[in-house]
Design a protein around this motif. Sequence first.
Motif, PDB file in Angstrom:
ATOM      1  N   ARG A 249       0.684  -1.130   0.046  1.00 29.10           N
ATOM      2  CA  ARG A 249       0.068  -0.114   0.125  1.00 29.10           C
ATOM      3  C   ARG A 249       0.715   1.379  -0.062  1.00 29.10           C
ATOM      4  O   ARG A 249       0.766   2.154  -0.667  1.00 29.10           O
ATOM      5  CB  ARG A 249      -0.903  -0.090   1.303  1.00 29.10           C
ATOM      6  CG  ARG A 249      -2.086   1.000   1.160  1.00 29.10           C
ATOM      7  CD  ARG A 249      -2.756   0.756   2.544  1.00 29.10           C
ATOM      8  NE  ARG A 249      -3.470  -0.416   2.214  1.00 29.10           N
ATOM      9  CZ  ARG A 249      -4.633  -0.821   1.832  1.00 29.10           C
ATOM     10  NH1 ARG A 249      -5.331   0.397   1.203  1.00 29.10           N
ATOM     11  NH2 ARG A 249      -5.313  -1.846   1.822  1.00 29.10           N
ATOM     12  N   LYS A 250       2.124   1.224   0.834  1.00 26.36           N
ATOM     13  CA  LYS A 250       2.739   2.513   0.920  1.00 26.36           C
ATOM     14  C   LYS A 250       3.542   2.750  -0.578  1.00 26.36           C
ATOM     15  O   LYS A 250       3.407   3.813  -0.967  1.00 26.36           O
ATOM     16  CB  LYS A 250       3.846   2.127   1.902  1.00 26.36           C
ATOM     17  CG  LYS A 250       4.784   3.094   2.130  1.00 26.36           C
ATOM     18  CD  LYS A 250       5.778   2.609   3.280  1.00 26.36           C
ATOM     19  CE  LYS A 250       7.051   3.482   3.408  1.00 26.36           C
ATOM     20  NZ  LYS A 250       8.038   2.937   4.479  1.00 26.36           N
ATOM     21  N   LEU A 251       3.988   1.815  -0.892  1.00 28.26           N
ATOM     22  CA  LEU A 251       4.640   1.971  -2.538  1.00 28.26           C
ATOM     23  C   LEU A 251       3.480   2.368  -3.546  1.00 28.26           C
ATOM     24  O   LEU A 251       3.765   3.122  -4.259  1.00 28.26           O
ATOM     25  CB  LEU A 251       5.299   0.522  -2.869  1.00 28.26           C
ATOM     26  CG  LEU A 251       6.418   0.202  -2.197  1.00 28.26           C
ATOM     27  CD1 LEU A 251       6.915  -1.229  -2.059  1.00 28.26           C
ATOM     28  CD2 LEU A 251       7.758   0.917  -2.374  1.00 28.26           C
ATOM     29  N   SER A 252       2.500   1.518  -3.386  1.00 26.78           N
ATOM     30  CA  SER A 252       1.458   2.235  -4.386  1.00 26.78           C
ATOM     31  C   SER A 252       0.933   3.520  -4.277  1.00 26.78           C
ATOM     32  O   SER A 252       0.779   4.202  -5.276  1.00 26.78           O
ATOM     33  CB  SER A 252       0.028   1.065  -4.266  1.00 26.78           C
ATOM     34  OG  SER A 252      -0.860   1.417  -4.920  1.00 26.78           O
ATOM     35  N   ASP A 253       0.765   3.922  -2.930  1.00 24.67           N
ATOM     36  CA  ASP A 253       0.555   5.201  -2.608  1.00 24.67           C
ATOM     37  C   ASP A 253       1.271   6.231  -3.388  1.00 24.67           C
ATOM     38  O   ASP A 253       1.301   7.304  -3.538  1.00 24.67           O
ATOM     39  CB  ASP A 253       0.027   5.219  -1.277  1.00 24.67           C
ATOM     40  CG  ASP A 253      -1.211   4.952  -0.732  1.00 24.67           C
ATOM     41  OD1 ASP A 253      -2.012   4.445  -1.774  1.00 24.67           O
ATOM     42  OD2 ASP A 253      -1.382   4.839   0.771  1.00 24.67           O
ATOM     43  N   ALA A 254       2.631   5.821  -2.960  1.00 28.61           N
ATOM     44  CA  ALA A 254       3.680   6.736  -3.438  1.00 28.61           C
ATOM     45  C   ALA A 254       3.774   6.919  -4.943  1.00 28.61           C
ATOM     46  O   ALA A 254       3.898   8.153  -5.483  1.00 28.61           O
ATOM     47  CB  ALA A 254       5.111   6.239  -3.018  1.00 28.61           C
ATOM     48  N   LEU A 255       3.343   5.675  -5.816  1.00 25.84           N
ATOM     49  CA  LEU A 255       3.404   5.801  -7.039  1.00 25.84           C
ATOM     50  C   LEU A 255       2.237   6.859  -7.506  1.00 25.84           C
ATOM     51  O   LEU A 255       2.249   7.482  -8.499  1.00 25.84           O
ATOM     52  CB  LEU A 255       3.526   4.615  -7.693  1.00 25.84           C
ATOM     53  CG  LEU A 255       3.494   4.525  -9.372  1.00 25.84           C
ATOM     54  CD1 LEU A 255       4.347   5.404  -9.915  1.00 25.84           C
ATOM     55  CD2 LEU A 255       3.463   3.206  -9.803  1.00 25.84           C
ATOM     56  N   ARG A 256       1.166   6.423  -6.987  1.00 26.52           N
ATOM     57  CA  ARG A 256      -0.271   7.177  -7.251  1.00 26.52           C
ATOM     58  C   ARG A 256      -0.076   8.618  -6.896  1.00 26.52           C
ATOM     59  O   ARG A 256      -0.528   9.555  -7.680  1.00 26.52           O
ATOM     60  CB  ARG A 256      -1.407   6.401  -6.725  1.00 26.52           C
ATOM     61  CG  ARG A 256      -2.145   5.267  -7.220  1.00 26.52           C
ATOM     62  CD  ARG A 256      -2.883   4.637  -5.973  1.00 26.52           C
ATOM     63  NE  ARG A 256      -3.302   3.343  -6.405  1.00 26.52           N
ATOM     64  CZ  ARG A 256      -4.280   3.194  -7.459  1.00 26.52           C
ATOM     65  NH1 ARG A 256      -4.923   4.116  -7.970  1.00 26.52           N
ATOM     66  NH2 ARG A 256      -4.561   1.887  -7.568  1.00 26.52           N
ATOM     67  N   ALA A 257       0.659   9.083  -5.907  1.00 29.37           N
ATOM     68  CA  ALA A 257       0.719  10.472  -5.449  1.00 29.37           C
ATOM     69  C   ALA A 257       1.577  11.221  -6.460  1.00 29.37           C
ATOM     70  O   ALA A 257       1.242  12.229  -6.823  1.00 29.37           O
ATOM     71  CB  ALA A 257       1.468  10.451  -4.166  1.00 29.37           C
TER      72      ALA A 257
END
Length: 271
Positions: A249-257
């Motif tokens: 989730r952390k990595l996915s959120d970083a990419l989406r952001a």
Amino acid sequence: MQDGGVRIFRLDRHVARFQRSAELLCLPQPPADMVAAMIRQLVELCVDDIPEAPGALYLRPSLIGTEENIGAAGAPSAQAMLYVLASPVGDYFSRGGQGLTILIEDQEQRSTPGFGQAKAGGNYASALRHVVKARKEHGADQVLFCPNGDVQETGASNFFLINDSQLLTKPLDASFLHGVTRDSVITLARDLNYEVIERDFTVAEVMDWIQTGEAALSGTAAVLSGVGSFVYKGVTYKVGDGSTGPNTRKLSDALRALQSGRTEDRFGWLS
Ligand SMILES: Cc1ncc(COP(=O)(O)O)c(C=O)c1O
């Protein structure tokens, strides 16, 4: 985008892969500038139809050989048609954090050892019957292809094992598609102080890793989606509590952001 504007994600990298795929298919290679200009022009035409993030405009440049010569089955087409498709898409992999169900296929391969890196329709067709069967028989969302135990990729995404400090993924070779999201996740993970390990690994290691760690799929549409369970030899193995894990989730959120302009574009990926 956060600022109300529109950006294209890693256009140069996608165009380079498009050209490489044309080369592998023995099709005429369209110049990078021309492909990029066509894509930009189409985005401008579609600007009013682009949904708010996390929706997006999915872009698909396509190339088909068009030489009119019925007897030339063994010769490359000297002519080709290049066109670009675009479609608004929603966040279609999101299921409120619920993990995906993935069938592990440890014999069959998605493509061939040398052709898996081409983004070619035939590769999807070749994987499709396995994906359809996995869905029908096991309710699986996708198939993880691991010929002779070598973990490669799913029918439409790359594969990662993740824990609190590391990411493990297969190193680039000709057997699988070199995902732009894969490269983006690796870059962001390093930036967030994860150790990224690119090496071959086996199904046995996946089964071992998920006792404590996470597994995820990466792709343009999937971004980074957590695996909730694996089906292997008819048995279902839950990953964590079955939802997307915290590191995924952390990595996915970083990419989406980054993609939506909520964080700075520090790698120059938006244009
Ligand atoms: C077979 C396969 N592998 C990997 C990927 C991930 O590639 P990307 O991150 O560039 O979307 C895709 C996405 O289309 C794919 O179809």
